[in-house]
Design a protein around this motif. Structure first.
Motif, PDB file in Angstrom:
ATOM      1  N   GLY A 156      93.786  37.362  65.915  1.00  0.00           N
ATOM      2  CA  GLY A 156      94.690  38.375  65.395  1.00  0.00           C
ATOM      3  C   GLY A 156      94.874  39.520  66.367  1.00  0.00           C
ATOM      4  N   GLN A 157      93.777  39.965  66.968  1.00  0.00           N
ATOM      5  CA  GLN A 157      93.880  41.025  67.972  1.00  0.00           C
ATOM      6  C   GLN A 157      94.596  40.532  69.224  1.00  0.00           C
ATOM      7  N   ASN A 158      94.385  39.276  69.614  1.00  0.00           N
ATOM      8  CA  ASN A 158      95.131  38.717  70.736  1.00  0.00           C
ATOM      9  C   ASN A 158      96.630  38.920  70.541  1.00  0.00           C
ATOM     10  N   ILE A 159      97.104  38.658  69.331  1.00  0.00           N
ATOM     11  CA  ILE A 159      98.539  38.749  69.050  1.00  0.00           C
ATOM     12  C   ILE A 159      98.991  40.196  68.972  1.00  0.00           C
ATOM     13  N   THR A 160      98.330  41.005  68.155  1.00  0.00           N
ATOM     14  CA  THR A 160      98.807  42.372  67.930  1.00  0.00           C
ATOM     15  C   THR A 160      98.681  43.230  69.187  1.00  0.00           C
ATOM     16  N   LEU A 161      97.586  43.088  69.923  1.00  0.00           N
ATOM     17  CA  LEU A 161      97.417  43.905  71.126  1.00  0.00           C
ATOM     18  C   LEU A 161      98.328  43.433  72.256  1.00  0.00           C
ATOM     19  N   SER A 162      98.570  42.139  72.357  1.00  0.00           N
ATOM     20  CA  SER A 162      99.517  41.640  73.368  1.00  0.00           C
ATOM     21  C   SER A 162     100.925  42.135  73.072  1.00  0.00           C
ATOM     22  N   ARG A 163     101.268  42.186  71.803  1.00  0.00           N
ATOM     23  CA  ARG A 163     102.575  42.720  71.412  1.00  0.00           C
ATOM     24  C   ARG A 163     102.714  44.166  71.880  1.00  0.00           C
ATOM     25  N   GLU A 164     101.641  44.962  71.721  1.00  0.00           N
ATOM     26  CA  GLU A 164     101.671  46.354  72.163  1.00  0.00           C
ATOM     27  C   GLU A 164     101.784  46.450  73.687  1.00  0.00           C
ATOM     28  N   VAL A 165     101.070  45.588  74.400  1.00  0.00           N
ATOM     29  CA  VAL A 165     101.137  45.587  75.868  1.00  0.00           C
ATOM     30  C   VAL A 165     102.547  45.253  76.339  1.00  0.00           C
ATOM     31  N   LEU A 166     103.165  44.267  75.715  1.00  0.00           N
ATOM     32  CA  LEU A 166     104.535  43.909  76.081  1.00  0.00           C
ATOM     33  C   LEU A 166     105.491  45.065  75.803  1.00  0.00           C
ATOM     34  N   ALA A 167     105.347  45.699  74.651  1.00  0.00           N
ATOM     35  CA  ALA A 167     106.235  46.816  74.314  1.00  0.00           C
ATOM     36  C   ALA A 167     106.072  47.962  75.302  1.00  0.00           C
ATOM     37  N   ALA A 168     104.834  48.228  75.706  1.00  0.00           N
ATOM     38  CA  ALA A 168     104.586  49.304  76.663  1.00  0.00           C
ATOM     39  C   ALA A 168     105.230  49.013  78.014  1.00  0.00           C
ATOM     40  N   ALA A 169     105.400  47.721  78.322  1.00  0.00           N
ATOM     41  CA  ALA A 169     106.054  47.320  79.567  1.00  0.00           C
ATOM     42  C   ALA A 169     107.562  47.197  79.401  1.00  0.00           C
ATOM     43  N   GLY A 170     108.065  47.572  78.220  1.00  0.00           N
ATOM     44  CA  GLY A 170     109.501  47.511  77.980  1.00  0.00           C
ATOM     45  C   GLY A 170     110.009  46.132  77.605  1.00  0.00           C
ATOM     46  N   ILE A 171     109.101  45.240  77.208  1.00  0.00           N
ATOM     47  CA  ILE A 171     109.476  43.876  76.844  1.00  0.00           C
ATOM     48  C   ILE A 171     109.371  43.735  75.333  1.00  0.00           C
ATOM     49  N   ARG A 172     110.489  43.501  74.684  1.00  0.00           N
ATOM     50  CA  ARG A 172     110.508  43.285  73.237  1.00  0.00           C
ATOM     51  C   ARG A 172     111.095  41.894  72.989  1.00  0.00           C
ATOM     52  N   PRO A 173     110.241  40.894  73.014  1.00  0.00           N
ATOM     53  CA  PRO A 173     110.723  39.508  73.023  1.00  0.00           C
ATOM     54  C   PRO A 173     111.233  39.049  71.663  1.00  0.00           C
ATOM     55  N   THR A 174     112.131  38.085  71.721  1.00  0.00           N
ATOM     56  CA  THR A 174     112.535  37.371  70.502  1.00  0.00           C
ATOM     57  C   THR A 174     111.930  35.972  70.470  1.00  0.00           C
ATOM     58  N   THR A 175     111.455  35.499  71.629  1.00  0.00           N
ATOM     59  CA  THR A 175     110.765  34.208  71.705  1.00  0.00           C
ATOM     60  C   THR A 175     109.499  34.386  72.545  1.00  0.00           C
ATOM     61  N   VAL A 176     108.400  33.818  72.065  1.00  0.00           N
ATOM     62  CA  VAL A 176     107.111  33.931  72.751  1.00  0.00           C
ATOM     63  C   VAL A 176     106.440  32.567  72.792  1.00  0.00           C
ATOM     64  N   LEU A 177     105.872  32.253  73.948  1.00  0.00           N
ATOM     65  CA  LEU A 177     105.100  31.021  74.101  1.00  0.00           C
ATOM     66  C   LEU A 177     103.614  31.367  74.093  1.00  0.00           C
ATOM     67  N   LEU A 178     102.869  30.802  73.139  1.00  0.00           N
ATOM     68  CA  LEU A 178     101.417  30.971  73.097  1.00  0.00           C
ATOM     69  C   LEU A 178     100.767  29.800  73.824  1.00  0.00           C
ATOM     70  N   VAL A 179      99.938  30.120  74.810  1.00  0.00           N
ATOM     71  CA  VAL A 179      99.227  29.086  75.558  1.00  0.00           C
ATOM     72  C   VAL A 179      97.750  29.197  75.204  1.00  0.00           C
ATOM     73  N   SER A 180      97.170  28.103  74.732  1.00  0.00           N
ATOM     74  CA  SER A 180      95.813  28.127  74.209  1.00  0.00           C
ATOM     75  C   SER A 180      95.076  26.851  74.582  1.00  0.00           C
ATOM     76  N   LYS A 181      93.834  26.746  74.117  1.00  0.00           N
ATOM     77  CA  LYS A 181      93.117  25.477  74.182  1.00  0.00           C
ATOM     78  C   LYS A 181      93.862  24.461  73.316  1.00  0.00           C
ATOM     79  N   PRO A 182      93.766  23.164  73.635  1.00  0.00           N
ATOM     80  CA  PRO A 182      94.540  22.169  72.869  1.00  0.00           C
ATOM     81  C   PRO A 182      94.303  22.213  71.372  1.00  0.00           C
ATOM     82  N   TYR A 183      93.062  22.416  70.956  1.00  0.00           N
ATOM     83  CA  TYR A 183      92.775  22.366  69.523  1.00  0.00           C
ATOM     84  C   TYR A 183      93.035  23.692  68.818  1.00  0.00           C
ATOM     85  N   MET A 184      93.566  24.668  69.528  1.00  0.00           N
ATOM     86  CA  MET A 184      93.795  25.985  68.932  1.00  0.00           C
ATOM     87  C   MET A 184      95.290  26.278  68.711  1.00  0.00           C
ATOM     88  N   GLU A 185      96.147  25.315  69.035  1.00  0.00           N
ATOM     89  CA  GLU A 185      97.587  25.573  68.931  1.00  0.00           C
ATOM     90  C   GLU A 185      97.997  25.956  67.507  1.00  0.00           C
TER      91      GLU A 185
END
Length: 222
Positions: free
Chosen positions: A107-136
């Motif tokens: 949950g923090q991975n998602i919410t904090l990454s969203r904040e990092v992107l916004a701080a960089a001026g990136i407000r995405p409409t599509t996001v690719l999550l890359v994870s371990k195979p069993y965590m998709e």
């Protein structure tokens, strides 16, 4: 041979393979506004991010993750920091990488990454999550709950189940992780952490079977 290194039976392999297949979303990679590499013990996540970046699927990637008991010794400066360094070694330019070095759960991975992107001026409409195979699937369900206005795609290293077992070198541990992630997929929606995901009857049966067989070290307890 210790319990943690025990070999699995043929039936346990087949039950685990059902869960392995269920955990993967089988999304077709396509261009997105940004990617998020979810921190873990597996540097293959960073390597796959680098491979996808080179194909031009996204202009920027966030590596997210601090430390956990299973990664502190391997990545002493934090998962995201080591993932970033590995991606740069594989040719990703430093300016294309954003860092989120504190998250301690998905949950923090998602919410904090969203904040990092916004701080960089990136407000995405599509996001690719890359994870371990069993965590998709679990990362997908978490992101859809916490970031509902963004289209979420998932990716992981295209490894066969046997190849992943060999890469980890501990069959019981892998089955423990498969079972633990499936438990979270089942239980987290009740806690408000993720959207609900349908679990097919045969997958649920495999989960119960492996539970009975003692693959329980990654289960959460109430």
């Amino acid at each position: 041979m210790s319990n943690e290194q025990q070999a699995i039976t043929e039936n346990q392999w087949h039950q685990a393979k059902l869960i392995w297949d269920y955990h993967q979303m089988h999304h077709e990679p396509r261009p997105v506004d940004a990617a998020i590499g979810l921190g873990s013990h597996d540097l293959g996540v960073a390597a796959h991010c680098a491979e996808l970046y080179r194909t031009g699927l996204f202009p920027a990637v966030v590596f997210t993750g601090g430390n956990s008991p299973t990664t502190a010794k391997v990545f002493p400066r934090g998962e995201a920091v080591h993932f970033r360094e590995h991606a740069i070694e594989l040719g990703v330019p430093a300016e294309a990488i954003l860092l989120e070095p504190t998250a301690s759960n998905t949950g923090q991975n998602i919410t904090l990454s969203r904040e990092v992107l916004a701080a960089a001026g990136i407000r995405p409409t599509t996001v690719l999550l890359v994870s371990k195979p069993y965590m998709e699937r679990r990362s997908f369900a978490t992101a859809r709950k916490l970031w509902p206005d963004v289209e979420i795609l998932c990716a992981s290293e295209p490894l066969e189940f046997d190849d992943y077992l060999k890469s980890i070198g501990d069959e019981k541990l892998v089955l423990d992780m498969l079972v633990g992630d499936l438990q979270r997929i089942i239980e987290y929606p009740k806690l408000g952490f993720a959207i609900e995901q349908e679990v097919p009857e045969d997958v649920h049966g495999a989960y119960e079977s492996l539970n009975r067989d003692g693959f329980t070290s990654r289960l959460i307890t109430s």
